[in-house]
Structure formats: C-alpha cells, structure tokens
Design an enzyme around this catalytic site. Structure first.
Site, PDB file in Angstrom:
ATOM      1  N   LEU A 212       0.845  -1.195   0.000  1.00  0.00           N
ATOM      2  CA  LEU A 212       0.000   0.000   0.000  1.00  0.00           C
ATOM      3  C   LEU A 212       0.878   1.242   0.000  1.00  0.00           C
ATOM      4  O   LEU A 212       1.820   1.336   0.797  1.00  0.00           O
ATOM      5  CB  LEU A 212      -0.907   0.015   1.242  1.00  0.00           C
ATOM      6  CG  LEU A 212      -1.897  -1.158   1.367  1.00  0.00           C
ATOM      7  CD1 LEU A 212      -2.424  -1.248   2.786  1.00  0.00           C
ATOM      8  CD2 LEU A 212      -3.040  -0.973   0.373  1.00  0.00           C
ATOM      9  N   HIS A 213       0.554   2.172  -0.888  1.00  0.00           N
ATOM     10  CA  HIS A 213       1.365   3.396  -0.926  1.00  0.00           C
ATOM     11  C   HIS A 213       0.615   4.630  -1.418  1.00  0.00           C
ATOM     12  O   HIS A 213       1.124   5.735  -1.332  1.00  0.00           O
ATOM     13  CB  HIS A 213       2.584   3.186  -1.830  1.00  0.00           C
ATOM     14  CG  HIS A 213       2.238   3.163  -3.297  1.00  0.00           C
ATOM     15  ND1 HIS A 213       1.664   2.070  -3.901  1.00  0.00           N
ATOM     16  CD2 HIS A 213       2.364   4.104  -4.257  1.00  0.00           C
ATOM     17  CE1 HIS A 213       1.473   2.336  -5.181  1.00  0.00           C
ATOM     18  NE2 HIS A 213       1.874   3.564  -5.423  1.00  0.00           N
ATOM     19  N   ARG A 214      -0.598   4.473  -1.960  1.00  0.00           N
ATOM     20  CA  ARG A 214      -1.279   5.613  -2.566  1.00  0.00           C
ATOM     21  C   ARG A 214      -1.739   6.593  -1.499  1.00  0.00           C
ATOM     22  O   ARG A 214      -2.202   6.207  -0.424  1.00  0.00           O
ATOM     23  CB  ARG A 214      -2.454   5.138  -3.419  1.00  0.00           C
ATOM     24  CG  ARG A 214      -2.002   4.413  -4.668  1.00  0.00           C
ATOM     25  CD  ARG A 214      -3.115   4.142  -5.652  1.00  0.00           C
ATOM     26  NE  ARG A 214      -2.566   3.444  -6.806  1.00  0.00           N
ATOM     27  CZ  ARG A 214      -2.059   4.054  -7.882  1.00  0.00           C
ATOM     28  NH1 ARG A 214      -2.062   5.366  -7.948  1.00  0.00           N
ATOM     29  NH2 ARG A 214      -1.573   3.348  -8.883  1.00  0.00           N
ATOM     30  N   ARG A 247       6.767   5.872   1.640  1.00  0.00           N
ATOM     31  CA  ARG A 247       5.699   6.839   1.925  1.00  0.00           C
ATOM     32  C   ARG A 247       4.820   6.345   3.082  1.00  0.00           C
ATOM     33  O   ARG A 247       4.449   7.114   3.971  1.00  0.00           O
ATOM     34  CB  ARG A 247       4.852   7.060   0.670  1.00  0.00           C
ATOM     35  CG  ARG A 247       3.753   8.103   0.869  1.00  0.00           C
ATOM     36  CD  ARG A 247       2.832   8.236  -0.327  1.00  0.00           C
ATOM     37  NE  ARG A 247       2.045   9.445  -0.204  1.00  0.00           N
ATOM     38  CZ  ARG A 247       2.213  10.543  -0.933  1.00  0.00           C
ATOM     39  NH1 ARG A 247       3.147  10.580  -1.865  1.00  0.00           N
ATOM     40  NH2 ARG A 247       1.451  11.597  -0.745  1.00  0.00           N
ATOM     41  N   ASP A 289      -2.734  -1.515  -3.620  1.00  0.00           N
ATOM     42  CA  ASP A 289      -3.263  -0.393  -4.398  1.00  0.00           C
ATOM     43  C   ASP A 289      -2.340  -0.103  -5.576  1.00  0.00           C
ATOM     44  O   ASP A 289      -2.381   0.962  -6.183  1.00  0.00           O
ATOM     45  CB  ASP A 289      -3.474   0.854  -3.524  1.00  0.00           C
ATOM     46  CG  ASP A 289      -2.217   1.301  -2.786  1.00  0.00           C
ATOM     47  OD1 ASP A 289      -1.114   0.858  -3.153  1.00  0.00           O
ATOM     48  OD2 ASP A 289      -2.344   2.115  -1.850  1.00  0.00           O
TER      49      ASP A 289
END
Length: 369
Positions: A212-214, A247, A289
């Site tokens: 997950l990074h968005r 992130r 994502d």
C-alpha cells in the site's frame, strides 16, 4: 535509429528492461549494423531510494543509465519541471529520433512534453489505460502523454477503445500486449528460486501479501488506521507479509501508528522485484493499491483485492483475478476471497512475454521520423 528510453520510477524499470533486451537481440541479428537501433537509457531519478530504484537495475540486468537526471522528490509541479528542464538539455545535446516513454509517472508526461515541443517523435508504451478519475495524478499524466504521442502502444482492447473514443487516429494505435508480463516471464525462474515465503517464515499458499502506498490510503490517519485494523484481524487467521513503502513508513511514524501490529503481521522493508513475484505467485490473497500487482496477480491467477475505487486496468477485473474493494467492504471481501477458490480468472490475450519484440517491430516499421 537513435532512441531515448526513459525510466523514472520503480514501475518503469520492469517495462524498460524487456524492451532493452529485445533491442539487444534485434541488433545481434543485424548484418554489419544495418537496421540496428541505438538506445540511450535516461533515468530521471524520480525514485532515488535504493530499494525503490537501484536494486531493480541490478535484478533486472539493466545497464547503467547513459544519463541520470537526478531530480529526486518534490511536489508534482517541481518534479515535473525539473525533469523537463534537464531532459530538454539532453535532447538538445544528443537529439534522438524517438523518445520512448512507459507507464504514467510524472517523468513520462514531462519527457513527452519536452519531445513534442522539440518536434521529436514519441512512442508511449502502455498507452490508453484510463481510470476515469482525474483526482489521480497518474490519470492526468496518461491523458497528456497519449494526446501528444505519435505511437500509442497498448496492452489490451479496452485501451484501444479509450484512445479511439478520444479521437486518436487508428493508425497511431498498435496493440502489442502487456510488457510487464515480459519482465515477469523473464524473471520467473529466478524469482521461484529465491523461495521468498520460506525465507520469511510463511507457508506457500497460506499467507496474505500486502502493498500500500497511494496517498488516498496512507496519507489520511483514519484510512491508514482502518487498514491496519483489518490487517491485524486478518493476521489472526493468516500470516500477513507487508513490505512497507517509504511513503507508508513516513505516514505510520507521523500518525504514531508505527507500533500497531500483531504476531502474524510482518511489517518488513521493501522487497526486490523477484521476491515480490515469488510472494505474489504463492500468496493465498494479495491486497494492494498498486497497478503492477493487479497485473502480476492476474497472470498467476492469485486472488487480488485492490483497495481503490477504480482501476486503469479493468481487464484484471473482467478477465483476471482482481476485485476492487473499499475500506467499508474490505473485511467482507477478505472473507469472501478466503472462502473462495485459490485460483481465479484467466490470463488475458497477448500477455505472453513477447510484447517487447512486437514494440521493436512497430518502431522498425515506422522508421526514422
């Protein structure tokens, strides 16, 4: 024919690698250099973390870039502007016949804008993908790039239809297949040999793989906290392998959530490409994502939940193993996957590991502009 091949961020590297290898094979077949292609690899430096960039060059056997613009991070405007200024200088110094851009990152759009204004032809690999969500920066990059590109090299029929609907002349559109799968096929034996699940202490087929990074998922405390709660709950039944993107790591620290966990939730450093492939193939469930993991899980027919309201890769839903989910539906969708078959869907047309060869042939057919 001189080509500038642009790579800016981690997803780009898996796309330029098979293309560069296909060029090398083509050049070996040329007699006395007749018809050879001269690629110069331009790395914009959009990703600068070693686990997000340099390790991929080593794993994928990509040569040292001929040019590194070293733009680093920044806002979308600053990053795009920095790429444009530095790439323009390179184009003036060593003008190519074609600029080859891939994917949908800021570097893709920035280099396309520069080339178009200098009258240099552009070929876009992975053209025509649309999420129809202009709040996504990548969607803006796709639209601008495809509006300016001279050759639009698409991965699937829906991409062809999107471009035709936007008024792109049919003669510019060439369906070549999914170049990400070329890279997957080329690395599969080495990926399997790494036995990533075993090294991480989990049983193949009996763990969830999460990336997950968005911003929509990790930049909001409420969203990130809800995701962690679902992962902790899942980890009581199934071990969870969760390589934490830089992130996401910063967000966890900023929100004071970095200590949230459970014995079965394994938060680890980002993994390399081959380990990621091995983890995707052997997972019982992928939660992501990422655009790339939607495609890779579809190739392996591994059930995948994509935590986004839309996808620019609808073929992974209509033909593959992917399903869109939301924070509200996530717990129920996880349970539905665990109650369902271990393999889903089918591999889409032209996802056969030969896309790069088809791209080379399209470029040769179109010749020197």
């Amino acid at each position: 024919m001189k080509l500038f091949v642009v790579a800016g961020a981690r997803p780009n590297f898996m796309k330029v690698a098979p293309f560069l290898h296909a060029i090398a094979r083509h050049n070996q077949r040329c007699v006395a250099g007749n018809g050879a292609l001269e690629p110069l690899l331009v790395h914009t430096g959009q990703h600068y973390d070693i686990m997000m960039s340099e390790v991929f060059f080593r794993e994928l056997n990509i040569p040292t870039p001929d040019v590194n613009l070293e733009v680093g991070s920044g806002t979308h405007a600053r990053q795009t502007a920095a790429v444009m200024v530095r790439f323009e200088e390179v184009c003036h110094r060593d003008r190519p016949h074609w600029v080859i851009v891939v994917g949908d990152v800021n570097s893709t759009m920035a280099c396309t804008l520069v080339a178009a204004k200098l009258g240099i032809s552009v070929a876009h690999v992975e053209a025509g993908l649309r999420s129809f969500d202009r709040t996504m920066p990548e969607e803006i990059n796709r639209l601008v790039t495809d509006a300016l590109a001279d050759l639009l090299l698409t991965p699937s029929a829906d991409a062809d239809e999107n471009l035709a609907r936007e008024g792109v002349p049919r003669e510019k559109i060439h369906r070549v297949g999914n170049i990400m799968i070329d890279c997957l096929v080329a690395n599969l034996a080495r990926a399997r040999a790494r036995r990533a699940p075993v090294r991480l202490g989990v049983e193949p087929g009996r763990y969830a793989y999460v990336t997950l990074h968005r911003p929509s998922n990790v930049d909001c405390r409420e969203s990130l906290e809800a995701i962690l709660e679902n992962l902790v709950r899942l980890s009581r039944d199934l071990p969870v392998i969760f390589p934490v993107h830089p992130r996401t790591h910063k967000a966890l620290e900023a929100f004071g959530l970095d200590h949230v966990g459970a014995p079965g939730l394994h938060k680890i450093a980002p993994v390399g490409y081959q380990d990621s492939l091995c983890l995707t193939e052997n997972a019982r469930l992928v939660l992501t994502d990422s655009g790339g993991l939607q495609e890779e899980s579809t190739y392996f027919r591994t059930p995948c939940l994509t935590l986004r309201p839309n996808t620019e890769r609808p073929v992974t839903v209509t033909e593959g193993s992917n399903r869109l989910t939301s924070l509200e539906a996530l717990a129920g969708d996880i349970q539905a996957v665990l109650n369902g078959p271990e393999r889903l869907g089918r591999v889409p047309d032209l996802w056969d590991g030969r896309t790069a060869e088809r791209i080379v042939q399209v470029l040769l057919k179109n010749g020197t502009p």
